[in-house]
Design a protein around this motif. Structure first.
Motif, mmCIF file in Angstrom:
data_model
loop_
_atom_site.group_PDB
_atom_site.id
_atom_site.type_symbol
_atom_site.label_atom_id
_atom_site.label_comp_id
_atom_site.label_asym_id
_atom_site.label_seq_id
_atom_site.Cartn_x
_atom_site.Cartn_y
_atom_site.Cartn_z
ATOM 1 N N GLU A 28 -1.782 0.592 -7.174
ATOM 2 C CA GLU A 28 -3.200 0.951 -7.224
ATOM 3 C C GLU A 28 -4.076 -0.267 -6.987
ATOM 4 O OE1 GLU A 28 -3.500 2.858 -11.030
ATOM 5 O OE2 GLU A 28 -2.999 4.839 -10.197
ATOM 6 N N GLN A 29 -3.705 -1.417 -7.548
ATOM 7 C CA GLN A 29 -4.479 -2.643 -7.322
ATOM 8 C C GLN A 29 -4.427 -3.045 -5.860
ATOM 9 O OE1 GLN A 29 -6.481 -4.328 -9.532
ATOM 10 N NE2 GLN A 29 -7.117 -5.342 -7.657
ATOM 11 N N TRP A 30 -3.234 -2.928 -5.253
ATOM 12 C CA TRP A 30 -3.102 -3.239 -3.833
ATOM 13 C C TRP A 30 -4.008 -2.316 -3.013
ATOM 14 C CZ3 TRP A 30 -1.395 0.052 0.050
ATOM 15 C CH2 TRP A 30 -1.239 -0.527 1.297
ATOM 16 N N ASN A 32 -6.773 -0.817 -3.953
ATOM 17 C CA ASN A 32 -8.176 -1.207 -4.152
ATOM 18 C C ASN A 32 -8.515 -2.461 -3.349
ATOM 19 O OD1 ASN A 32 -8.602 0.916 -5.917
ATOM 20 N ND2 ASN A 32 -8.163 -0.300 -7.736
ATOM 21 N N ASP A 33 -7.638 -3.454 -3.392
ATOM 22 C CA ASP A 33 -7.862 -4.687 -2.631
ATOM 23 C C ASP A 33 -7.895 -4.404 -1.137
ATOM 24 O OD1 ASP A 33 -7.871 -6.023 -5.037
ATOM 25 O OD2 ASP A 33 -5.839 -6.830 -4.816
ATOM 26 N N PHE A 34 -6.992 -3.545 -0.690
ATOM 27 C CA PHE A 34 -6.926 -3.197 0.732
ATOM 28 C C PHE A 34 -8.216 -2.507 1.180
ATOM 29 C CE2 PHE A 34 -5.465 -0.512 4.288
ATOM 30 C CZ PHE A 34 -4.887 -1.496 5.087
ATOM 31 N N ASN A 35 -8.714 -1.581 0.359
ATOM 32 C CA ASN A 35 -9.959 -0.895 0.691
ATOM 33 C C ASN A 35 -11.132 -1.859 0.750
ATOM 34 O OD1 ASN A 35 -8.870 1.650 1.010
ATOM 35 N ND2 ASN A 35 -9.147 2.199 -1.135
ATOM 36 N N LYS A 36 -11.163 -2.829 -0.157
ATOM 37 C CA LYS A 36 -12.229 -3.833 -0.122
ATOM 38 C C LYS A 36 -12.174 -4.642 1.166
ATOM 39 C CE LYS A 36 -12.617 -4.376 -5.124
ATOM 40 N NZ LYS A 36 -12.330 -5.247 -6.274
ATOM 41 N N GLN A 37 -10.972 -5.025 1.573
ATOM 42 C CA GLN A 37 -10.815 -5.774 2.816
ATOM 43 C C GLN A 37 -11.262 -4.948 4.021
ATOM 44 O OE1 GLN A 37 -9.926 -8.983 3.369
ATOM 45 N NE2 GLN A 37 -9.963 -9.256 1.155
ATOM 46 N N GLU A 40 -14.988 -4.931 4.203
ATOM 47 C CA GLU A 40 -15.503 -6.203 4.720
ATOM 48 C C GLU A 40 -15.345 -6.276 6.240
ATOM 49 O OE1 GLU A 40 -17.195 -8.701 3.205
ATOM 50 O OE2 GLU A 40 -17.230 -7.345 1.500
#
Length: 78
Positions: A28-30, A32-37, A40
């Motif tokens: 889930e953290q991955w 979320n981080d992927f979606n943020k990237q 951007e």
């Protein structure tokens, strides 16, 4: 079943459950981080397209003009 075997099985099940839960948290953290990237990257792309968009008409006109010039040269010398 002996108490020791029962406790060992309970410990094993608890360990597997914790491993699965940890994996799910990491996944889930991955995500979320992927979606943020991705957001951007989308912002960068949109900024680039906005900065270029005003120049596209000029570029299209320039290429159309050069195409006509080359067509005339080939007609005259080809």
């Amino acid at each position: 079943m002996s108490k020791e075997l029962e406790k060992a099985l309970e410990a094993w099940v608890a360990s597997r459950k914790e491993g699965h839960e940890q994996f799910i948290r990491l996944f889930e953290q991955w995500g979320n981080d992927f979606n943020k990237q991705l957001q951007e990257i989308e912002k960068l792309n949109n900024g680039f397209l906005q900065s270029v968009q005003g120049n596209l008409h000029y570029v299209e006109q320039w290429f159309a003009k050069k195409e006509k010039e080359f067509a005339e040269l080939f007609r005259l010398f080809g």
